[in-house]
Motif scaffolding. Structure first.
Motif, PDB file in Angstrom:
ATOM      1  N   GLU A 280       3.497 -40.833  12.922  1.00 57.97           N
ATOM      2  CA  GLU A 280       3.893 -40.587  14.313  1.00 57.97           C
ATOM      3  C   GLU A 280       5.304 -40.011  14.428  1.00 57.97           C
ATOM      4  O   GLU A 280       5.682 -39.467  15.485  1.00 57.97           O
ATOM      5  N   ASP A 281       6.091 -40.110  13.358  1.00 59.36           N
ATOM      6  CA  ASP A 281       7.462 -39.593  13.397  1.00 59.36           C
ATOM      7  C   ASP A 281       7.588 -38.187  12.828  1.00 59.36           C
ATOM      8  O   ASP A 281       8.602 -37.519  13.051  1.00 59.36           O
ATOM      9  N   ILE A 282       6.585 -37.727  12.088  1.00 62.16           N
ATOM     10  CA  ILE A 282       6.674 -36.410  11.445  1.00 62.16           C
ATOM     11  C   ILE A 282       6.907 -35.270  12.445  1.00 62.16           C
ATOM     12  O   ILE A 282       7.738 -34.396  12.192  1.00 62.16           O
ATOM     13  N   GLY A 319      11.237 -17.742   7.487  1.00 63.54           N
ATOM     14  CA  GLY A 319      10.346 -18.508   6.622  1.00 63.54           C
ATOM     15  C   GLY A 319       9.654 -19.598   7.417  1.00 63.54           C
ATOM     16  O   GLY A 319       9.624 -19.578   8.651  1.00 63.54           O
ATOM     17  N   ASP A 320       9.090 -20.556   6.717  1.00 61.68           N
ATOM     18  CA  ASP A 320       8.471 -21.700   7.384  1.00 61.68           C
ATOM     19  C   ASP A 320       8.652 -22.942   6.522  1.00 61.68           C
ATOM     20  O   ASP A 320       8.901 -22.844   5.314  1.00 61.68           O
ATOM     21  N   ILE A 321       8.520 -24.096   7.162  1.00 62.40           N
ATOM     22  CA  ILE A 321       8.694 -25.372   6.465  1.00 62.40           C
ATOM     23  C   ILE A 321       7.633 -26.340   6.949  1.00 62.40           C
ATOM     24  O   ILE A 321       7.270 -26.345   8.134  1.00 62.40           O
ATOM     25  N   SER A 322       7.087 -27.121   6.035  1.00 65.37           N
ATOM     26  CA  SER A 322       6.089 -28.137   6.374  1.00 65.37           C
ATOM     27  C   SER A 322       6.405 -29.400   5.585  1.00 65.37           C
ATOM     28  O   SER A 322       7.196 -29.378   4.637  1.00 65.37           O
ATOM     29  N   VAL A 323       5.774 -30.501   5.983  1.00 69.75           N
ATOM     30  CA  VAL A 323       6.064 -31.778   5.336  1.00 69.75           C
ATOM     31  C   VAL A 323       4.781 -32.572   5.177  1.00 69.75           C
ATOM     32  O   VAL A 323       3.911 -32.570   6.055  1.00 69.75           O
ATOM     33  N   GLN A 324       4.648 -33.225   4.035  1.00 69.74           N
ATOM     34  CA  GLN A 324       3.579 -34.181   3.775  1.00 69.74           C
ATOM     35  C   GLN A 324       4.230 -35.479   3.317  1.00 69.74           C
ATOM     36  O   GLN A 324       5.129 -35.454   2.467  1.00 69.74           O
ATOM     37  N   SER A 325       3.782 -36.583   3.884  1.00 70.59           N
ATOM     38  CA  SER A 325       4.441 -37.842   3.551  1.00 70.59           C
ATOM     39  C   SER A 325       3.478 -39.005   3.682  1.00 70.59           C
ATOM     40  O   SER A 325       2.521 -38.964   4.465  1.00 70.59           O
ATOM     41  N   GLU A 326       3.747 -40.034   2.892  1.00 72.80           N
ATOM     42  CA  GLU A 326       2.998 -41.286   2.962  1.00 72.80           C
ATOM     43  C   GLU A 326       4.002 -42.429   2.845  1.00 72.80           C
ATOM     44  O   GLU A 326       4.813 -42.465   1.914  1.00 72.80           O
ATOM     45  N   VAL A 327       3.950 -43.306   3.820  1.00 74.75           N
ATOM     46  CA  VAL A 327       4.920 -44.396   3.872  1.00 74.75           C
ATOM     47  C   VAL A 327       4.826 -45.236   2.600  1.00 74.75           C
ATOM     48  O   VAL A 327       3.746 -45.631   2.166  1.00 74.75           O
ATOM     49  N   GLY A 328       5.981 -45.472   2.006  1.00 76.41           N
ATOM     50  CA  GLY A 328       6.047 -46.292   0.803  1.00 76.41           C
ATOM     51  C   GLY A 328       5.783 -45.547  -0.485  1.00 76.41           C
ATOM     52  O   GLY A 328       5.978 -46.101  -1.579  1.00 76.41           O
ATOM     53  N   LYS A 329       5.357 -44.266  -0.403  1.00 78.80           N
ATOM     54  CA  LYS A 329       5.041 -43.515  -1.622  1.00 78.80           C
ATOM     55  C   LYS A 329       5.906 -42.274  -1.801  1.00 78.80           C
ATOM     56  O   LYS A 329       6.130 -41.839  -2.918  1.00 78.80           O
ATOM     57  N   GLY A 330       6.362 -41.691  -0.706  1.00 77.54           N
ATOM     58  CA  GLY A 330       7.237 -40.541  -0.851  1.00 77.54           C
ATOM     59  C   GLY A 330       6.923 -39.415   0.112  1.00 77.54           C
ATOM     60  O   GLY A 330       5.991 -39.489   0.917  1.00 77.54           O
ATOM     61  N   THR A 331       7.722 -38.351   0.003  1.00 79.05           N
ATOM     62  CA  THR A 331       7.644 -37.218   0.918  1.00 79.05           C
ATOM     63  C   THR A 331       7.798 -35.921   0.138  1.00 79.05           C
ATOM     64  O   THR A 331       8.531 -35.864  -0.847  1.00 79.05           O
ATOM     65  N   THR A 332       7.087 -34.886   0.590  1.00 77.32           N
ATOM     66  CA  THR A 332       7.226 -33.551   0.009  1.00 77.32           C
ATOM     67  C   THR A 332       7.482 -32.552   1.129  1.00 77.32           C
ATOM     68  O   THR A 332       6.681 -32.431   2.065  1.00 77.32           O
ATOM     69  N   PHE A 333       8.617 -31.851   1.049  1.00 77.93           N
ATOM     70  CA  PHE A 333       8.920 -30.755   1.962  1.00 77.93           C
ATOM     71  C   PHE A 333       8.599 -29.446   1.257  1.00 77.93           C
ATOM     72  O   PHE A 333       9.006 -29.241   0.103  1.00 77.93           O
ATOM     73  N   THR A 334       7.873 -28.566   1.929  1.00 80.76           N
ATOM     74  CA  THR A 334       7.510 -27.266   1.369  1.00 80.76           C
ATOM     75  C   THR A 334       8.124 -26.165   2.222  1.00 80.76           C
ATOM     76  O   THR A 334       7.897 -26.105   3.426  1.00 80.76           O
ATOM     77  N   VAL A 335       8.907 -25.310   1.578  1.00 79.08           N
ATOM     78  CA  VAL A 335       9.589 -24.207   2.259  1.00 79.08           C
ATOM     79  C   VAL A 335       9.098 -22.891   1.691  1.00 79.08           C
ATOM     80  O   VAL A 335       8.985 -22.734   0.468  1.00 79.08           O
ATOM     81  N   HIS A 336       8.785 -21.942   2.573  1.00 81.86           N
ATOM     82  CA  HIS A 336       8.448 -20.575   2.151  1.00 81.86           C
ATOM     83  C   HIS A 336       9.562 -19.643   2.624  1.00 81.86           C
ATOM     84  O   HIS A 336       9.885 -19.606   3.814  1.00 81.86           O
ATOM     85  N   LEU A 337      10.145 -18.894   1.681  1.00 81.59           N
ATOM     86  CA  LEU A 337      11.190 -17.930   1.990  1.00 81.59           C
ATOM     87  C   LEU A 337      10.748 -16.551   1.498  1.00 81.59           C
ATOM     88  O   LEU A 337      10.132 -16.438   0.439  1.00 81.59           O
ATOM     89  N   PRO A 338      11.055 -15.490   2.259  1.00 81.15           N
ATOM     90  CA  PRO A 338      10.624 -14.140   1.846  1.00 81.15           C
ATOM     91  C   PRO A 338      11.349 -13.672   0.596  1.00 81.15           C
ATOM     92  O   PRO A 338      12.550 -13.891   0.434  1.00 81.15           O
ATOM     93  N   LEU A 339      10.615 -13.028  -0.294  1.00 82.41           N
ATOM     94  CA  LEU A 339      11.202 -12.487  -1.520  1.00 82.41           C
ATOM     95  C   LEU A 339      11.972 -11.203  -1.226  1.00 82.41           C
ATOM     96  O   LEU A 339      11.681 -10.475  -0.268  1.00 82.41           O
TER      97      LEU A 339
END
Length: 372
Positions: A280-282, A319-339
């Motif tokens: 709910e906080d993402i 670019g764009d940024i997204s996030v995947q996370s699970e409480v107590g296990k960790g978080t992954t931020f994914t960033v796409h930047l133009p080459l």
């Protein structure tokens, strides 16, 4: 009659229908009294019926009724269509007016936001120098250069120095956020080597994750193509993402940075084994000054601006940024930047990797950089 009802007004349509009825009635009367010859069409009705006044009246009644009913139905439909057309035109004008008002309000809001950012940047800049001086003086006192500091006095001075550092951090974040929103990067765009940028950021953050016994791994191929961007902004982006990952990862945890080229973009992932973000906080984590409740409980100190700054820099670089996370296990931020545009020398996503690995030394892990 139907075409006339569409093209003419209601009054003109009924006049046209009346003229048609009168014309037909006149022709029938002239034929009935023998003033004009009757032309008989074989196979329809018997020739004697055109002299039967009852048949003639019935035929005229049917014709007249059909004409007037057709005109009534056509004019009713046309009236409704015209009313709808008037409503559509009126609504279009109203929407055009609203659009202009909204555009004007949007322009005013942008101008107000620009003025606010300028004011914020100026005030933050003016406050940072005296606060830095105060912190330096407090450090001098704590180091005993002005004389011995008693226990109670030392505690009070340490608290003052800590609060001053927090204010300096807030001012610095506000300045960076303001700069990211007003960034005019066209003239500062260059090819940025991501492995080198990540190494520099990890070097700056070394003391922080050493103190927390957190291992940081940068699994990034050294032959990655460069991205097109502002070097300082991209390094600040990595500083915030990696710094946040370390901050919200418990002692003994791990932070991993990966990067790979995908078509015209570079995909960068910063993963941790930290506390995670509740679902709910993402949607709110990129809002200014927002911190998830579990983040506040885990680390009391924080401005809530770090991810806002990241999002601003990502947007500026298209670019764009997204996030995947699970409480107590960790978080992954994914960033796409133009080459950046490719030179004659071709890059690939494979090749030598630059990795930051943990090494056991005494009672804590020290992070060292090596190539493999």
């Amino acid at each position: 009659m139907i075409i006339a009802s569409i093209l003419l007004s209601v009054r003109a349509s009924y006049l046209q229908a009346t003229f048609a009825v009168a014309l037909l009635g006149g022709l029938v009367a002239l034929e009935y009294y023998g003033l004009i010859p009757h032309v008989h069409l074989t196979g329809f009705i018997s020739q004697e019926l055109y002299q039967d006044w009852r048949f003639i009246l019935a035929s005229l009644f049917v014709f007249t009724s059909t004409i007037y009913i057709s005109v009534y139905m056509a004019t009713s439909i046309v009236r409704q269509l015209r009313e709808k057309e008037r409503q559509t035109v009126s609504l279009t004008k109203e929407l055009r007016g609203k659009t202009e008002e909204l555009q004007l309000a949007y322009d005013k809001l942008n101008e107000a936001d620009r003025i606010k950012s300028q004011y914020l940047r100026k005030v933050s800049h003016e406050l940072r120098a005296p606060l830095a001086a105060v912190q330096s003086i407090l450090k001098v006192v704590l180091e005993g250069l002005t004389g011995e500091v008693s226990g109670k006095t030392r505690e009070m001075v340490e608290r003052a120095e800590s609060r001053t550092w927090e204010l300096l951090k807030l001012l610095n974040d506000l300045l960076i956020l303001s700069r990211s929103r007003e960034a005019k990067l066209e003239g500062r765009m260059e090819k940025v080597n991501i492995p080198e940028a990540v190494q520099r950021v990890i070097g700056l953050l070394r003391a922080r994750f050493e103190n927390k016994n957190v291992v940081v791994e940068a699994k990034i191929p050294s032959t990655l193509p460069p991205v097109l961007g502002d070097r300082e902004s991209i390094e600040q982006l990595f500083t915030n993402l990696i710094g946040n990952a370390v901050k919200y990862t418990p002692r003994g945890g791990r932070v991993t940075i990966r990067a790979v080229s995908e078509n015209e973009y570079l995909r960068i992932q910063v993963s941790d084994t930290g506390i995670g973000i509740p679902p709910e906080d993402i949607p709110k984590i990129f809002n200014e000054f927002y911190r998830a409740p579990n983040a506040v409980q885990f680390a009391k100190v924080g401005t809530g601006l770090g991810l806002s700054i990241v999002k601003s820099f990502v947007d500026v670089h298209k670019g764009d940024i997204s996030v995947q996370s699970e409480v107590g296990k960790g978080t992954t931020f994914t960033v796409h930047l133009p080459l950046a545009a490719q030179d004659s020398e071709q890059h690939s996503s494979g090749g030598e990797e630059t990795e930051v690995i943990g090494m056991e030394i005494e009672e804590h892990k020290v992070v060292d950089i090596k190539r493999r």
